[in-house]
Design an enzyme around this catalytic site. Structure first.
Site, PDB file in Angstrom:
ATOM      1  N   ARG A  88       0.845  -1.206   0.000  1.00  0.00           N
ATOM      2  CA  ARG A  88       0.000   0.000   0.000  1.00  0.00           C
ATOM      3  C   ARG A  88       0.879   1.255   0.000  1.00  0.00           C
ATOM      4  NH1 ARG A  88      -2.240  -3.588   3.706  1.00  0.00           N
ATOM      5  NH2 ARG A  88      -4.422  -4.176   3.439  1.00  0.00           N
ATOM      6  N   ASP A 148     -10.119  -4.632   8.732  1.00  0.00           N
ATOM      7  CA  ASP A 148      -9.165  -5.650   9.204  1.00  0.00           C
ATOM      8  C   ASP A 148      -9.798  -6.518  10.288  1.00  0.00           C
ATOM      9  OD1 ASP A 148      -7.429  -4.374   7.480  1.00  0.00           O
ATOM     10  OD2 ASP A 148      -6.593  -3.080   9.042  1.00  0.00           O
ATOM     11  N   ARG A 151     -12.082  -9.024   8.703  1.00  0.00           N
ATOM     12  CA  ARG A 151     -11.290 -10.130   8.129  1.00  0.00           C
ATOM     13  C   ARG A 151     -10.754 -11.051   9.217  1.00  0.00           C
ATOM     14  NH1 ARG A 151      -8.295  -6.266   3.726  1.00  0.00           N
ATOM     15  NH2 ARG A 151      -9.890  -6.448   2.110  1.00  0.00           N
ATOM     16  N   HIS A 175      -2.644   0.083   9.097  1.00  0.00           N
ATOM     17  CA  HIS A 175      -3.325  -0.692   8.047  1.00  0.00           C
ATOM     18  C   HIS A 175      -2.306  -1.044   6.965  1.00  0.00           C
ATOM     19  CE1 HIS A 175      -6.570  -2.093   5.536  1.00  0.00           C
ATOM     20  NE2 HIS A 175      -6.275  -1.227   4.580  1.00  0.00           N
TER      21      HIS A 175
HETATM   22  N1  LIG Z   1      -8.438   1.805   3.765  1.00  0.00           N
HETATM   23  C1  LIG Z   1      -8.859   0.635   3.301  1.00  0.00           C
HETATM   24  O1  LIG Z   1      -9.209  -0.257   4.082  1.00  0.00           O
HETATM   25  C2  LIG Z   1      -8.939   0.397   1.840  1.00  0.00           C
HETATM   26  C3  LIG Z   1      -8.378   1.295   0.975  1.00  0.00           C
HETATM   27  N2  LIG Z   1      -8.462   1.110  -0.392  1.00  0.00           N
HETATM   28  C4  LIG Z   1      -7.893   2.156  -1.232  1.00  0.00           C
HETATM   29  O2  LIG Z   1      -8.973   2.921  -1.786  1.00  0.00           O
HETATM   30  C5  LIG Z   1      -8.550   3.524  -3.007  1.00  0.00           C
HETATM   31  C6  LIG Z   1      -9.579   3.266  -4.084  1.00  0.00           C
HETATM   32  O3  LIG Z   1      -9.612   1.907  -4.443  1.00  0.00           O
HETATM   33  P1  LIG Z   1     -10.579   1.383  -5.618  1.00  0.00           P
HETATM   34  O4  LIG Z   1     -11.927   1.952  -5.448  1.00  0.00           O
HETATM   35  O5  LIG Z   1     -10.408  -0.069  -5.698  1.00  0.00           O
HETATM   36  O6  LIG Z   1      -9.889   2.067  -6.894  1.00  0.00           O
HETATM   37  P2  LIG Z   1     -10.575   2.439  -8.292  1.00  0.00           P
HETATM   38  O7  LIG Z   1      -9.484   2.659  -9.263  1.00  0.00           O
HETATM   39  O8  LIG Z   1     -11.632   1.445  -8.614  1.00  0.00           O
HETATM   40  O9  LIG Z   1     -11.313   3.818  -7.986  1.00  0.00           O
HETATM   41  C7  LIG Z   1     -10.634   5.000  -7.700  1.00  0.00           C
HETATM   42  C8  LIG Z   1     -11.379   6.141  -8.378  1.00  0.00           C
HETATM   43  O10 LIG Z   1     -10.776   7.376  -7.995  1.00  0.00           O
HETATM   44  C9  LIG Z   1     -10.940   8.259  -9.092  1.00  0.00           C
HETATM   45  N3  LIG Z   1     -10.057   9.406  -8.963  1.00  0.00           N
HETATM   46  C10 LIG Z   1      -8.719   9.483  -9.183  1.00  0.00           C
HETATM   47  N4  LIG Z   1      -8.275  10.739  -8.966  1.00  0.00           N
HETATM   48  C11 LIG Z   1      -9.347  11.464  -8.594  1.00  0.00           C
HETATM   49  C12 LIG Z   1      -9.525  12.818  -8.224  1.00  0.00           C
HETATM   50  N5  LIG Z   1      -8.512  13.692  -8.201  1.00  0.00           N
HETATM   51  N6  LIG Z   1     -10.773  13.231  -7.912  1.00  0.00           N
HETATM   52  C13 LIG Z   1     -11.809  12.376  -7.941  1.00  0.00           C
HETATM   53  N7  LIG Z   1     -11.700  11.082  -8.282  1.00  0.00           N
HETATM   54  C14 LIG Z   1     -10.479  10.627  -8.604  1.00  0.00           C
HETATM   55  C15 LIG Z   1     -10.657   7.389 -10.295  1.00  0.00           C
HETATM   56  O11 LIG Z   1     -11.153   7.965 -11.494  1.00  0.00           O
HETATM   57  C16 LIG Z   1     -11.351   6.094  -9.917  1.00  0.00           C
HETATM   58  O12 LIG Z   1     -12.666   6.017 -10.432  1.00  0.00           O
HETATM   59  C17 LIG Z   1      -7.159   2.943  -3.294  1.00  0.00           C
HETATM   60  O13 LIG Z   1      -6.158   3.833  -2.894  1.00  0.00           O
HETATM   61  C18 LIG Z   1      -7.127   1.683  -2.438  1.00  0.00           C
HETATM   62  O14 LIG Z   1      -5.823   1.286  -2.108  1.00  0.00           O
HETATM   63  C19 LIG Z   1      -9.100   0.031  -0.911  1.00  0.00           C
HETATM   64  C20 LIG Z   1      -9.662  -0.908  -0.089  1.00  0.00           C
HETATM   65  C21 LIG Z   1      -9.614  -0.816   1.349  1.00  0.00           C
HETATM   66  O1  LIG Z   2      -5.067  -4.240   0.129  1.00  0.00           O
HETATM   67  C1  LIG Z   2      -5.237  -3.123  -0.402  1.00  0.00           C
HETATM   68  O2  LIG Z   2      -4.385  -2.546  -1.082  1.00  0.00           O
HETATM   69  C2  LIG Z   2      -6.538  -2.442  -0.190  1.00  0.00           C
HETATM   70  C3  LIG Z   2      -6.822  -2.415   1.238  1.00  0.00           C
HETATM   71  O3  LIG Z   2      -6.347  -1.574   1.964  1.00  0.00           O
HETATM   72  C4  LIG Z   2      -7.473  -3.597   1.795  1.00  0.00           C
HETATM   73  O4  LIG Z   2      -8.223  -4.303   1.100  1.00  0.00           O
HETATM   74  O5  LIG Z   2      -7.238  -3.848   2.988  1.00  0.00           O
END
Ligand SMILES: NC(=O)C1=CN([C@@H]2O[C@H](COP(=O)(O)OP(=O)(O)OC[C@H]3O[C@@H](n4cnc5c(N)ncnc54)[C@H](O)[C@@H]3O)[C@@H](O)[C@H]2O)C=CC1
Ligand SMILES: O=C([O-])CC(=O)C(=O)O
Length: 308
Positions: A88, A148, A151, A175
């Site tokens: 990450r 987490d 999970r 995380h």
């Molecule tokens: N904290 C957590 O537990 C988790 C964090 N994540 C994180 O969440 C983020 C998103 O993941 P996904 O939805 O799978 O990615 P994704 O690629 O499906 O969606 C991200 C979206 O952000 C948009 N985007 C990019 N720059 C932008 C901006 N300046 N303004 C508005 N929109 C913008 C993109 O066009 C895209 O549609 C990633 O960084 C991922 O690592 C994902 C899962 C869990």
């Molecule tokens: O694993 C990743 O990169 C996205 C995330 O944070 C999660 O699913 O826990």
């Protein structure tokens, strides 16, 4: 209750869907930088309203923040996800700029907003929002621990050969693949410590599987997960919107709690109408304290890469 979700990608759309299905918000605005994308996701989701029985109005916007005005809660899921083999932390170069710009735009139109940060590396992105926005600390919350912990409970239920609903447990710490601290000592099955049912080796395996939960799914899916992340964020949104006073591990700005300072990391917190209303300090044993310290060192190292 108006909720904005910036980033209408996999996690943002999943979050919008769960928020809508739970039917507690009057309005959800999805915003994305990709032309027409958020509008398309919003329309698709609205066409599930009669099927899923919700009244939440979902609209989409291509980068027009005036549509987000007066949001009570905003979720930041904009940015890139990792690919198999990546950490990450490697996402920081691109996501820091996006998160900084997005949070500034949100606050311009919703000065009272509570922000939930999801984009990775999440603890560092949450810290960045604290450093750059001037919002009060109770109004900036990082989501990681809720996911987490879900999970962890799934892995525990697998080991116990029981339904996940029998299990309770919590993951604190950063995380990240190495920084999570699953609290196996405190996990229970219907109030009975899981240590009564599982060997130390099996519990260690559960903890290790939990820590690489995101990486495991990323390898299977080719990109990171979205259903459980979306559901976890929707739980935080609901706790705040409905003033539930529920406890979730959240990434919070620490000022001495757990002996840590000047970082955001996962700790148990009470969520209600004022956002992150209270950090709960639980008694950790020496081994857990040492893991938390090591986890904090990892988060601080990543924070050091920020230009703040
Ligand atoms: N904290 C957590 O537990 C988790 C964090 N994540 C994180 O969440 C983020 C998103 O993941 P996904 O939805 O799978 O990615 P994704 O690629 O499906 O969606 C991200 C979206 O952000 C948009 N985007 C990019 N720059 C932008 C901006 N300046 N303004 C508005 N929109 C913008 C993109 O066009 C895209 O549609 C990633 O960084 C991922 O690592 C994902 C899962 C869990
Ligand atoms: O694993 C990743 O990169 C996205 C995330 O944070 C999660 O699913 O826990």
């Amino acid at each position: 209750m108006k909720v904005t979700i910036v980033g209408a990608g996999a996690v943002g759309a999943s979050c919008a869907e769960y928020v809508a299905i739970k039917n507690f918000a009057s309005e959800v605005v999805l915003l994305d930088i990709k032309e027409g994308y958020a509008e398309g996701k919003a329309m698709d989701l609205m066409q599930t309203a009669t099927l899923n029985g919700f009244d939440t109005k979902i609209t989409g916007s291509t980068n027009d923040y005036s549509k987000t005005a007066n949001s009570d809660i905003a979720v930041i899921t904009s940015g890139i996800p990792r690919k198999p083999g990546m950490t990450r932390e490697e996402l920081i170069g691109i996501n820091a700029g996006i998160v900084k710009e997005v949070s500034a735009n949100l606050i311009k139109h919703s000065p009272e907003v509570t922000i939930i940060v999801v984009s990775n590396p999440m603890d560092t992105m949450t810290y960045l929002v604290h450093k750059t926005t001037g919002l009060p600390k109770n109004k900036i919350i990082g989501m990681g621990g809720a996911l987490d912990s879900a999970r962890f409970k799934y892995r525990l239920s697998e080991a116990l050969e029981c339904p996940p609903s029998d299990v309770d447990g919590m993951v604190i710490g950063g995380h990240s693949d190495t920084g999570m601290v699953p609290l196996t000592r405190l996990a229970t099955r219907n109030s009975v410590p899981v240590t009564a049912f599982l060997s130390e080796d099996r519990l260690n395996q559960v903890a290790e599987d939990t820590k690489v939960g995101g990486a495991t799914l990323t390898k299977l899916l080719g990109t990171s997960a979205w259903y459980a992340p979306g559901a976890a964020v929707s739980g935080l949104v609901q706790a705040i919107a409905c003033d539930q006073k529920k406890m979730f591990p959240c990434s919070a700005l620490l000022e001495g709690e757990y002996g840590l300072n000047d970082l955001c990391i996962g700790v148990p917190a009470i969520l209600g109408k004022d956002g992150l209303e209270k950090i709960v300090e639980i008694q950790l044993d020496d081994a857990e304290k040492a893991k938390m310290k090591e986890s904090a060192e990892g988060v601080k190292k990543t924070n050091g890469l920020l230009d703040v």
